[in-house]
Design an enzyme around this catalytic site. Sequence first.
Site, PDB file in Angstrom:
ATOM      1  N   LYS A 112       0.823  -1.204   0.000  1.00  0.00           N
ATOM      2  CA  LYS A 112       0.000   0.000   0.000  1.00  0.00           C
ATOM      3  C   LYS A 112       0.869   1.270   0.000  1.00  0.00           C
ATOM      4  CE  LYS A 112      -3.887  -2.371   0.489  1.00  0.00           C
ATOM      5  NZ  LYS A 112      -3.481  -3.782   0.635  1.00  0.00           N
TER       6      LYS A 112
HETATM    7  C1  PLP Z   1      -4.115  -4.957   0.222  1.00  0.00           C
HETATM    8  C2  PLP Z   1      -3.286  -6.165   0.177  1.00  0.00           C
HETATM    9  C3  PLP Z   1      -3.524  -7.181  -0.758  1.00  0.00           C
HETATM   10  C4  PLP Z   1      -4.681  -7.126  -1.724  1.00  0.00           C
HETATM   11  O1  PLP Z   1      -4.537  -6.111  -2.679  1.00  0.00           O
HETATM   12  P1  PLP Z   1      -5.783  -5.606  -3.524  1.00  0.00           P
HETATM   13  O2  PLP Z   1      -5.281  -4.468  -4.322  1.00  0.00           O
HETATM   14  O3  PLP Z   1      -6.809  -5.169  -2.498  1.00  0.00           O
HETATM   15  O4  PLP Z   1      -6.271  -6.747  -4.328  1.00  0.00           O
HETATM   16  C5  PLP Z   1      -2.671  -8.265  -0.779  1.00  0.00           C
HETATM   17  N1  PLP Z   1      -1.645  -8.360   0.088  1.00  0.00           N
HETATM   18  C6  PLP Z   1      -1.393  -7.416   1.014  1.00  0.00           C
HETATM   19  C7  PLP Z   1      -0.258  -7.613   1.956  1.00  0.00           C
HETATM   20  C8  PLP Z   1      -2.190  -6.284   1.081  1.00  0.00           C
HETATM   21  O5  PLP Z   1      -1.928  -5.339   1.990  1.00  0.00           O
END
Ligand code: PLP
Length: 495
Positions: A112
């Site tokens: 993120k």
């Molecule tokens: C948010 C997240 C995901 C999923 O990503 P999306 O874009 O919501 O599909 C997978 N792994 C981790 C560690 C995340 O923080």
Amino acid sequence: MALSYQSTRGGQQGVSASQAILQGLALDGGLFMPTEIPKLEVSLDQLAAMTYQETAYEVMRLFLTDYTEEELKSCIARAYDSKFDTEEIAPLVKAGGIYYLELFHGKTIAFKDMALSILPHLMTTAAKKNHVDKEIVILTATSGDTGKAAMAGFADVPGTRIIVFYPKNGVSPVQELQMRTQKGDNTSVVAIRGNFDDAQSGVKKLFGDEEFNRLLNEKGFQFSSANSINIGRLVPQIVYYVYAYAKLLENREIAEGETINVAVPTGNFGNILAAYLAKQMGIPIGKLICASNDNKVLYDFFTTGTYDRNREFILTNSPSMDILISSNLERLIYLSAGCDAAVNARLMEELSVSGKYTVTPQMREKMKDFWGGYADWEADAGEIRSVFEDTGYLMDTHTGVASAVCRRYAAETGDQAKMVVASTASPYKFSRSVMEALKGRQEEADEFRLIDEMSALSGIPIPQAVEEIRSAPIRHSRECGRDEMKAEVADILGI
Ligand SMILES: *Cc1c(COP(=O)(O)O)cnc(C)c1O
């Protein structure tokens, strides 16, 4: 050429990129999409010679056409700096025949950070450009990682406040501590007694609550979103897929034009959609492997054409993927319907009324670049353990899901294209589950003892983000029911 944005449900059109970023969600509940997906204007060879920051500019300028060169370059420079613990920003590591694109070298050690390091800059620039005189309130639902990354980006940014809702009992201990120790006078964290879908639906409802929004406006506030429904999250995520391809090329791991596959551990479908957009822009990507955990609503969708959220919500060891209403899938539905907003709006209406919908065979045909797979905990843990034992490479539980699914894909289809797996979190963020995977049994020890043990075992230095929370005081203890989110927001803002 200026690109404009429109709602996937048809209710808003001709919106500039900066307005779309400010607004977050369209007024009709739809998501913003550009009227077309631009093609890269430089060659793969040229990209191969670029830094992460240069690549980011090359990609983002094509989408954010109302930002000046100076504005965009300044946002990029302030986002992708020494906050990341490696100059490469998103390094590729080869282990056991797979390339892991490590997206967890930012401040909060999850992918993120890749977009949330830049979103606050894009948003404050957008506020200036659009002469916004209100305080921007970022409302965020998190399955564990977005909340911390968004707060790290927005903490003490003048003119903004941020309120994060996370599912109580639905995040890892490190994730929860990271959020509850967050500094910054403009940050608020609320645990909701519900799951991620409850948090996300609640936030979307607040966005659509006209009366509440009018009241907010009167009091000098306006909402925006840091979730991946915001186009300002999606666009920066395209960058690292372009960069990964370019680095493979630069390192002569692939020949120019060679097709690669990408596997992504998926929840809200934002990360994998970014890979799809990179493909649309001209990056030679073959299959997009959509990896789910036990909440395999997307696997079922790609194998049957029916999306059905009427099922039990399962808490897993990859909590950031514990999602049954995958918001960004709406953007793929819209694209697959030939950008027909009416078709998409009808399907989304069905989803909200009956919890399911089925797409047409023509639409499925347009989604054939996607391959759905899933891995339960046994497969995930087995993958983490065997890759570590064979190569010394240690991955987190989300990456483990994608890695396992990607191996299954290659075995089932015989496709031999090189495989890039999006590695979405540091193993330290899910230390308990990762240690359980390695040892094959449940762990009783205290979280920080496990972290120290993991460090001794793997030799990977403990990230600053983890050291920070060892002794940091708890600053947030709010909690509410899933129907009390509005009152909670009003209380926080003092209205
Ligand atoms: C948010 C997240 C995901 C999923 O990503 P999306 O874009 O919501 O599909 C997978 N792994 C981790 C560690 C995340 O923080």
